[in-house]
Write an enzyme that holds these catalytic residues in place. Structure first.
Site, PDB file in Angstrom:
ATOM      1  N   THR A  17       0.416  39.587  10.634  1.00 11.62           N
ATOM      2  CA  THR A  17      -0.423  39.485   9.423  1.00 11.62           C
ATOM      3  C   THR A  17       0.396  38.739   8.375  1.00 11.62           C
ATOM      4  OG1 THR A  17       0.235  41.723   8.747  1.00 11.62           O
ATOM      5  CG2 THR A  17      -1.878  41.485   9.868  1.00 11.62           C
TER       6      THR A  17
ATOM      7  N   LYS B 141       5.173  43.844  15.218  1.00 11.23           N
ATOM      8  CA  LYS B 141       4.789  43.182  13.979  1.00 11.23           C
ATOM      9  C   LYS B 141       5.022  44.149  12.821  1.00 11.23           C
ATOM     10  CE  LYS B 141       1.487  43.210  11.798  1.00 11.23           C
ATOM     11  NZ  LYS B 141       0.652  43.777  10.701  1.00 11.23           N
TER      12      LYS B 141
ATOM     13  N   THR C 283       0.646  46.906   8.577  1.00  9.31           N
ATOM     14  CA  THR C 283       0.961  47.931   9.553  1.00  9.31           C
ATOM     15  C   THR C 283       2.065  47.515  10.504  1.00  9.31           C
ATOM     16  OG1 THR C 283      -1.287  48.697   9.484  1.00  9.31           O
ATOM     17  CG2 THR C 283      -0.089  49.135  11.518  1.00  9.31           C
TER      18      THR C 283
ATOM     19  N   GLU D 224       8.879  41.778   3.232  1.00  8.42           N
ATOM     20  CA  GLU D 224       8.343  40.869   2.220  1.00  8.42           C
ATOM     21  C   GLU D 224       9.399  40.535   1.166  1.00  8.42           C
ATOM     22  OE1 GLU D 224       3.746  42.347   2.685  1.00  8.42           O
ATOM     23  OE2 GLU D 224       4.910  42.970   0.944  1.00  8.42           O
TER      24      GLU D 224
ATOM     25  N   ASN E 204       3.527  40.969  -4.233  1.00  7.19           N
ATOM     26  CA  ASN E 204       2.673  42.148  -4.309  1.00  7.19           C
ATOM     27  C   ASN E 204       1.968  42.349  -5.643  1.00  7.19           C
ATOM     28  OD1 ASN E 204       2.815  43.513  -1.660  1.00  7.19           O
ATOM     29  ND2 ASN E 204       4.997  43.336  -2.050  1.00  7.19           N
TER      30      ASN E 204
ATOM     31  N   THR F  92      -3.756  37.102  -9.394  1.00  4.80           N
ATOM     32  CA  THR F  92      -3.600  36.351 -10.633  1.00  4.80           C
ATOM     33  C   THR F  92      -3.164  34.919 -10.378  1.00  4.80           C
ATOM     34  OG1 THR F  92      -1.339  37.141 -10.819  1.00  4.80           O
ATOM     35  CG2 THR F  92      -3.013  38.404 -11.964  1.00  4.80           C
TER      36      THR F  92
END
Lengths: 381, 381
Positions: free
Chosen positions: A143, A166, A177, A255, A376, A381
């Site tokens: 993802t 993953k 996930t 991330e 995140n 925005t």
């Protein structure tokens, strides 16, 4: 990387992702599989998790797993349960196996109905393109991950253990996930596999943290096509290697991460306490921020260990960062500049000895960067 | 703000901070005080925490608290214990009270010896400048805090409850410990005060999280100079107000924070479950990042509640953000743009109803900004 003997996989694009990237995959075996499953403790359990847990209780064999990315089919109520059943039935029909023999795994956006009609269209085509290429599977389940994650070990007997995973954090409105699929042609009884899997998951996937958030869809599967006799001890070693290798790759792909945080705790009263302390260190935003800034901050490491409430000897506890002792009952005599220079690396190794027992454990995480916040916070925005 | 009747305070500069700002303070009472203490669960307990816990067991009255900021005297071994005793003795001599009647509280850098000789020089001077000005105390206990934190309530009987606190996260190599001092002239038995304080702290200071890291020096004191008869129920209400007001101010002043996160959970099986769920929401980096980006992301809120493993009804659970229902068993029909516009505010209110019972609880935190990472990563660079 090839899948173990007797396993095949294929992937396709049903159109669940805006990007148009592959979003569904099959894992299928020539013969009935022995299997084990570890799943999320989040009470917001997705339909696929609930169904697989039910199948696990029945103790029966399975033949396939059908996976989609882009939609988690979570928080979707009774409709979600029906859609998940239909997902399994569709895959079973395409593969020509009973639907009870098919496990399901969904990851992606939550709270939106699974567009199961899109999957119904593509799964028969996917099922017609099976091969033993692990990369196909690794790519289709991503993802927000940046890289594919695979790992393998071959045992003395020739039995193979191949893992695909993953996961990289969670991103709005998805939950990235964590999935782990470990496939093997080792021949061990199902009871042994299940006991072993619980132990291995507790030392690998359960010791990874990117941001402390547990997804409602997390699952780790062990699938065994019993073809090759193995030594159980050697198999346990190999399985741990594969699972920990995948765990590290998930942490490194966190991330916004720029480095892997590898924390090992020894000298604990129990292995469980060591694992808890190691998790506390990789979870601490202060440690993660210091890691990002290449700051050999033993105070934050020691404090996060203390916050996990494990037993430790304050007079003897020691901390090493990149091999350098920065604390032993008192701050060590070290050059902060030199340790900081060593911290500019792909992997940051932290070793903590609690000096009260023989328990040990590891955990993996990543640094906390401004990029994590940007990813995140700024979605809308 | 004036301290309650019978209390005085003063602050001074011993030179523990590079900034040269006030770094030590005294709280002293005209008469023996009844008191209660809630302290950190971090096993890396500082010398002051250990000593105060010992005094708490003795059940005897106290007369004063001596506080320093800039050095936590934590992870300093046997020398730290001696230095802390000397800190108490010095304050006691300056005030003319027995040293057993003096509690201690240190916050700041850990692992470095407390420069107690500097404190010995300044405490007699500080003791000669006592007044009833709460701001003096509030200023002297700050470390990385941006603003002073005080709160007060006056009861029907005229009894007053005045609180002063500090804390805003943790910053290298310090730990921005949380301190709370709540002073009152209400006349209640010590046993009642101690029972009440445990309850109030569990609903206030223990429900604040900036980054999930528990300092080894965290303490919350309740000091009572028993002068004015009060209704116990009204006192409990007032004490809760003061403690929660301080808790909110600590959360709002979190490192890098741009807004207060105020989370209320209702419909839980127990109050404790509601508090746990509320803490999970304010602790989630994903929720905190979404708050920063004004993203009404119910998925992250629901998932963090689920990860706390509280009982909930998936079909009936509801979530409100700034008063707007964004979820009720399924995603609500709302304008994301309108809710997002409402989120541009000093306080972000999140209300979650778990729909299984009557338990309720609140927690406070702040958003996660790139500034938090900058503050905590770039100290050395």
């Amino acid at each position: 990387m090839r899948l173990p003997q007797g396993f095949r996989t294929a992937a396709g694009t049903a159109g669940l992702k805006v990007s148009g990237k592959p979003d569904c995959a099959l894992i299928v075996a020539d013969a009935p599989l022995r299997w084990a499953l570890a799943a999320t403790t989040n009470t917001l359990e997705a339909a696929c998790v609930t169904r697989n847990r039910g199948r696990l209780k029945s103790e029966g064999p399975v033949r396939a797993v059908v996976i989609n990315s882009g939609n988690a089919n979570c928080a979707t109520g009774a409709r979600g349960v029906r859609d998940n059943d239909l997902f399994a039935t569709t895959a079973a029909a395409a593969l020509g196996v009973p639907s009870d023999d098919v496990l399901t795994a969904s990851t992606g956006i939550i709270g939106e109905p699974l567009p199961v009609e899109k999957l119904e269209r593509v799964l028969p085509i996917v099922a017609a393109h099976l091969s033993d290429d692990a990369a196909t599977l690794a790519r289709a389940i991503l993802t927000t991950d940046l890289v594919e994650k695979t790992a393998e070990v071959t045992l003395e007997s020739g039995a193979r253990i191949v893992g695909v995973a993953k996961g990289s954090g969670m991103i709005h409105p998805n939950m990235a996930t964590m999935f782990g699929f470990v496939l093997t042609n080792a021949d061990l009884p199902q009871g042994a596999l299940r006991a072993l899997w619980g132990d291995v998951v507790s030392k690998s996937f359960n010791q990874v943290t990117v941001d402390g958030d547990t997804s409602p869809n997390d699952m780790a599967f062990l699938l065994a096509n019993p073809q090759v006799a193995v030594d159980e001890g050697e198999f346990a070693w190999g399985l741990t290697q594969v699972a920990q290798d995948l765990a590290k790759k998930i942490a490194r792909d966190g991330e916004g991460a720029t480095k892997l945080l590898d924390v090992q705790v020894t000298g604990a009263e129990t292995d469980a306490e060591a694992r808890r302390a190691a998790r506390a260190v990789v979870l601490s935003p202060l440690v993660k921020s210091a890691a990002h800034g290449n700051d050999p901050n033993w105070g934050r490491i020691l404090s996060s260990v203390g916050a996990s409430r494990v037993a430790l000897s304050l007079d003897a506890v020691s901390i090493r960062v990149q091999g350098v002792e920065v604390y032993r009952g008192a701050p060590g005599r070290f050059s902060a500049a030199e340790v900081s220079a060593k911290m500019v690396a792909e992997t940051l190794e932290v070793r903590v000895d609690l000096a009260v027992g023989t328990g040990s454990g590891r955990a993996w995480g990543c640094d906390l960067s401004a990029e994590y916040v940007r990813i995140n916070a700024d979605y809308h925005t």
